[in-house]
Design an enzyme around this catalytic site. Structure first.
Site, PDB file in Angstrom:
ATOM      1  N   ASP A   1     -18.180 -36.281  10.073  1.00  0.00           N
ATOM      2  CA  ASP A   1     -18.955 -35.603   9.015  1.00  0.00           C
ATOM      3  C   ASP A   1     -18.310 -34.286   8.636  1.00  0.00           C
ATOM      4  O   ASP A   1     -18.625 -33.241   9.202  1.00  0.00           O
ATOM      5  CB  ASP A   1     -20.393 -35.362   9.506  1.00  0.00           C
ATOM      6  CG  ASP A   1     -21.242 -34.691   8.429  1.00  0.00           C
ATOM      7  OD1 ASP A   1     -22.253 -34.077   8.795  1.00  0.00           O
ATOM      8  OD2 ASP A   1     -20.856 -34.753   7.249  1.00  0.00           O
TER       9      ASP A   1
ATOM     10  N   ASP B   1      -3.653 -51.952   0.304  1.00  0.00           N
ATOM     11  CA  ASP B   1      -4.307 -51.627   1.565  1.00  0.00           C
ATOM     12  C   ASP B   1      -4.110 -50.143   1.851  1.00  0.00           C
ATOM     13  O   ASP B   1      -3.027 -49.598   1.581  1.00  0.00           O
ATOM     14  CB  ASP B   1      -3.691 -52.456   2.695  1.00  0.00           C
ATOM     15  CG  ASP B   1      -4.235 -52.026   4.051  1.00  0.00           C
ATOM     16  OD1 ASP B   1      -3.519 -51.318   4.787  1.00  0.00           O
ATOM     17  OD2 ASP B   1      -5.422 -52.318   4.320  1.00  0.00           O
TER      18      ASP B   1
ATOM     19  N   ASP C   1     -19.425 -39.807   2.375  1.00  0.00           N
ATOM     20  CA  ASP C   1     -19.864 -38.828   3.364  1.00  0.00           C
ATOM     21  C   ASP C   1     -20.241 -39.583   4.631  1.00  0.00           C
ATOM     22  O   ASP C   1     -21.264 -40.263   4.675  1.00  0.00           O
ATOM     23  CB  ASP C   1     -21.068 -38.050   2.814  1.00  0.00           C
ATOM     24  CG  ASP C   1     -21.516 -36.934   3.746  1.00  0.00           C
ATOM     25  OD1 ASP C   1     -22.439 -36.188   3.376  1.00  0.00           O
ATOM     26  OD2 ASP C   1     -20.941 -36.805   4.851  1.00  0.00           O
TER      27      ASP C   1
ATOM     28  N   HIS D   1     -17.340 -34.217   0.785  1.00  0.00           N
ATOM     29  CA  HIS D   1     -17.400 -32.793   1.171  1.00  0.00           C
ATOM     30  C   HIS D   1     -16.445 -32.558   2.333  1.00  0.00           C
ATOM     31  O   HIS D   1     -16.307 -33.406   3.222  1.00  0.00           O
ATOM     32  CB  HIS D   1     -18.829 -32.340   1.487  1.00  0.00           C
ATOM     33  CG  HIS D   1     -19.385 -32.760   2.810  1.00  0.00           C
ATOM     34  ND1 HIS D   1     -19.196 -32.060   3.989  1.00  0.00           N
ATOM     35  CD2 HIS D   1     -20.155 -33.818   3.143  1.00  0.00           C
ATOM     36  CE1 HIS D   1     -19.832 -32.661   4.976  1.00  0.00           C
ATOM     37  NE2 HIS D   1     -20.405 -33.732   4.495  1.00  0.00           N
TER      38      HIS D   1
ATOM     39  N   ASP E   1     -11.301 -47.900   8.558  1.00  0.00           N
ATOM     40  CA  ASP E   1     -10.309 -48.694   7.815  1.00  0.00           C
ATOM     41  C   ASP E   1     -10.981 -49.460   6.682  1.00  0.00           C
ATOM     42  O   ASP E   1     -10.559 -49.410   5.525  1.00  0.00           O
ATOM     43  CB  ASP E   1      -9.627 -49.666   8.786  1.00  0.00           C
ATOM     44  CG  ASP E   1      -8.444 -50.375   8.140  1.00  0.00           C
ATOM     45  OD1 ASP E   1      -8.060 -51.451   8.618  1.00  0.00           O
ATOM     46  OD2 ASP E   1      -7.909 -49.850   7.143  1.00  0.00           O
TER      47      ASP E   1
ATOM     48  N   GLU F   1     -21.312 -28.271   1.476  1.00  0.00           N
ATOM     49  CA  GLU F   1     -22.318 -29.344   1.356  1.00  0.00           C
ATOM     50  C   GLU F   1     -23.390 -29.148   2.409  1.00  0.00           C
ATOM     51  O   GLU F   1     -24.559 -29.371   2.190  1.00  0.00           O
ATOM     52  CB  GLU F   1     -21.640 -30.703   1.514  1.00  0.00           C
ATOM     53  CG  GLU F   1     -22.563 -31.899   1.302  1.00  0.00           C
ATOM     54  CD  GLU F   1     -23.292 -32.365   2.555  1.00  0.00           C
ATOM     55  OE1 GLU F   1     -22.957 -31.855   3.654  1.00  0.00           O
ATOM     56  OE2 GLU F   1     -24.206 -33.185   2.446  1.00  0.00           O
ATOM     57  N   GLU F   2     -22.973 -28.709   3.583  1.00  0.00           N
ATOM     58  CA  GLU F   2     -23.904 -28.586   4.716  1.00  0.00           C
ATOM     59  C   GLU F   2     -24.928 -27.476   4.497  1.00  0.00           C
ATOM     60  O   GLU F   2     -25.933 -27.420   5.195  1.00  0.00           O
ATOM     61  CB  GLU F   2     -23.132 -28.342   6.013  1.00  0.00           C
ATOM     62  CG  GLU F   2     -22.146 -29.437   6.377  1.00  0.00           C
ATOM     63  CD  GLU F   2     -22.805 -30.749   6.822  1.00  0.00           C
ATOM     64  OE1 GLU F   2     -24.039 -30.859   6.748  1.00  0.00           O
ATOM     65  OE2 GLU F   2     -22.071 -31.664   7.226  1.00  0.00           O
TER      66      GLU F   2
END
Ligand code: DTR
Ligand code: CA
Ligand code: ZN
Ligand code: ZN
Length: 442
Positions: free
Chosen positions: A141, A47, A204, A129, A306, A175-176
């Site tokens: 994000d 876990d 992502d 990213h 989670d 990445e953005e």
């Protein structure tokens, strides 16, 4: 039909890996219905403690707060984020390297972390990213994907995992700005090194406050690994439909590396049907703070974070520690065959030759049938002498899409050589599809 990507490891091992991972094992007698049974996992993943993942997010939030409110490419907050992740991995025994690149007039960084051991010629990679947009801290994000991937890597270290395949993790810059860091990594990887990557898993946005549970619809083995995990939780998943090209997996997919991943949604609106199955608020975006200043520590759904962090660990363990299944000989047909709606059965043939004696008592039949509402479908394996082995019967209520499964058939009474057929029939109106590919492994 776009051919789906195969795991790029040697075909025999790929099939063995796919078979070892495939969730459905069925022993079918003539006209008996295959009874799928999930195999015990080779080695169950631990876990992933939610508290540990959240602690990484707290740190990333602190970093943003201390550096102008963001962790964007070219800003101090990004480099501080990379340094934080690298320090954790160095302390855990990973071999790390920082890869620099320049874009938009600023220096960017990728962090690559290799877990020592495993087959260097067969690499399972997971990544996320680490950069945010300039308008905020980027906690969902993509602090969420970065933290879930980091904590999985730390779990590998805590377990002192000895995987069959080699494990590598990546955190991408810029990445953005257009997948710049991951493209730089792939483009600067020699072709011989690229071909060793059996699969790349991308994470992502995995903690959206009004979450959906989306699985990338790319490599079928990776897709199935994730879907089986969520099925085990009793959580429905949907295919990620807006993902193509929208995150770092595209950099790997574009050079033929099998990819997969998870996503909990961005600015699109959750439908009432989705709210029915997942909870949350219909008519509201999965993440109302997407690319906004409010994408901070409070912009996370703990249950989604989670579950997805645990799914990352499940996939990393499953795809890298599968048992060494003795390689079989594979006979495959990847030609697409359209299935008439509520119509006649169609077949796809593989011709087996050069073998001696009968087929095995555990003949593996791997199928990949793309079809909405798969309950319409009946699947049979037809031996060269015409004997039919039922793989799957119609089940009207099964509204899920696609039959991507591996069945085990006792074909020991059949001669091995000859023309074997997969026979598929759509026995209910509406919903259509096609045989994408299928294979026999002896
Ligand atoms: N482009 C990503 C967010 C994103 C939007 N659609 C998808 C689909 C699959 C993964 C990610 C995304 C970003 O803004 O980082
Ligand atoms: Ca957990
Ligand atoms: Zn973004
Ligand atoms: Zn993102």
């Amino acid at each position: 039909m776009t051919p789906h990507l195969k795991l790029s490891i040697p075909r025999r091992t790929a099939a063995a890996a796919a078979l070892a991972l495939a969730g459905l094992l069925a022993s079918a007698a003539p006209s008996a219905t295959a009874a799928p049974a999930a195999p015990a996992p080779a080695l169950a993943a631990p876990d992933i403690p939610l508290a540990n993942v959240k602690a990484h997010l707290t740190e990333l939030q602190s970093i943003a707060t201390a550096n102008g409110g963001n962790r964007a490419h070219g800003r101090a907050g990004y480099k501080a984020s990379i340094d934080y992740v690298k320090a954790k991995l160095d302390a855990a025994g990973f071999t790390t390297s920082l890869q620099q690149f320049t874009t938009s007039g600023a220096t960017g960084y990728n962090l690559i972390a290799d877990w020592p051991g495993g087959d260097a010629n067969s690499v399972v990679m997971a990544g996320a990213h680490l950069d945010s947009v300039s308008s905020g801290a980027g906690i969902n994000d993509n602090g969420s994907g970065s933290a879930g991937t980091l904590e999985t890597a730390l779990a590998v270290s805590r377990a002192q995992l000895k995987p069959v395949k080699h494990l590598r993790f990546g955190w991408w810059g810029a990445e953005e700005l257009g997948l710049v860091g991951s493209k730089y990594y792939v483009n600067n990887l020699p072709a011989a090194e690229r071909s060793k990557i059996a699969g790349y898993l991308n994470f992502d946005m995995i903690g959206s406050p009004n979450p959906g549970y989306f699985v990338y619809d790319d490599d079928p083995t990776i897709e199935k690994t994730f879907k089986d995990y969520f099925a085990g939780l009793g959580v429905a998943t949907e295919i990620e439909t807006e993902g193509d090209g929208r995150s770092d997996h595209a950099s790997f997919k574009n050079v033929g590396i099998p990819v997969g991943g998870l996503f909990t949604g961005a600015s699109r609106t959750k439908s009432s049907a989705q709210a029915q199955k997942w909870g949350g608020t219909a008519g509201q975006a999965f993440d109302r703070c997407y690319h906004s200043s409010c994408d901070s520590s409070t912009n996370i759904n703990d249950t989604a974070l989670d579950r997805n962090s645990d799914a990352i660990a499940h996939a990393v363990w499953a795809l890298s520690t599968e048992p060494t299944v003795p390689p079989g000989d594979i006979y495959e047909n990847a030609a697409d065959v359209a299935i008439p709606d509520n119509g006649a059965a169609v077949t796809s043939t593989v011709t087996v030759s050069g073998r001696t004696g009968n087929a095995p008592a555990a003949l593996k039949v791997g199928v990949d049938v793309k079809h909405t509402w798969r309950g319409d479908l009946v699947l049979d394996l037809v031996a060269p002498d015409g004997t039919a082995y039922r793989l799957k019967s119609a089940s009207g209520s099964d509204s899920a899409d696609n039959v991507i499964a591996t069945y085990t058939v006792n074909a020991s009474s059949e001669t091995a050589n000859g023309a074997w057929k997969l026979r598929v029939q759509d026995v209910a109106a509406q919903d259509t599809g096609y045989i994408d590919s299928w294979k026999l492994t002896f």
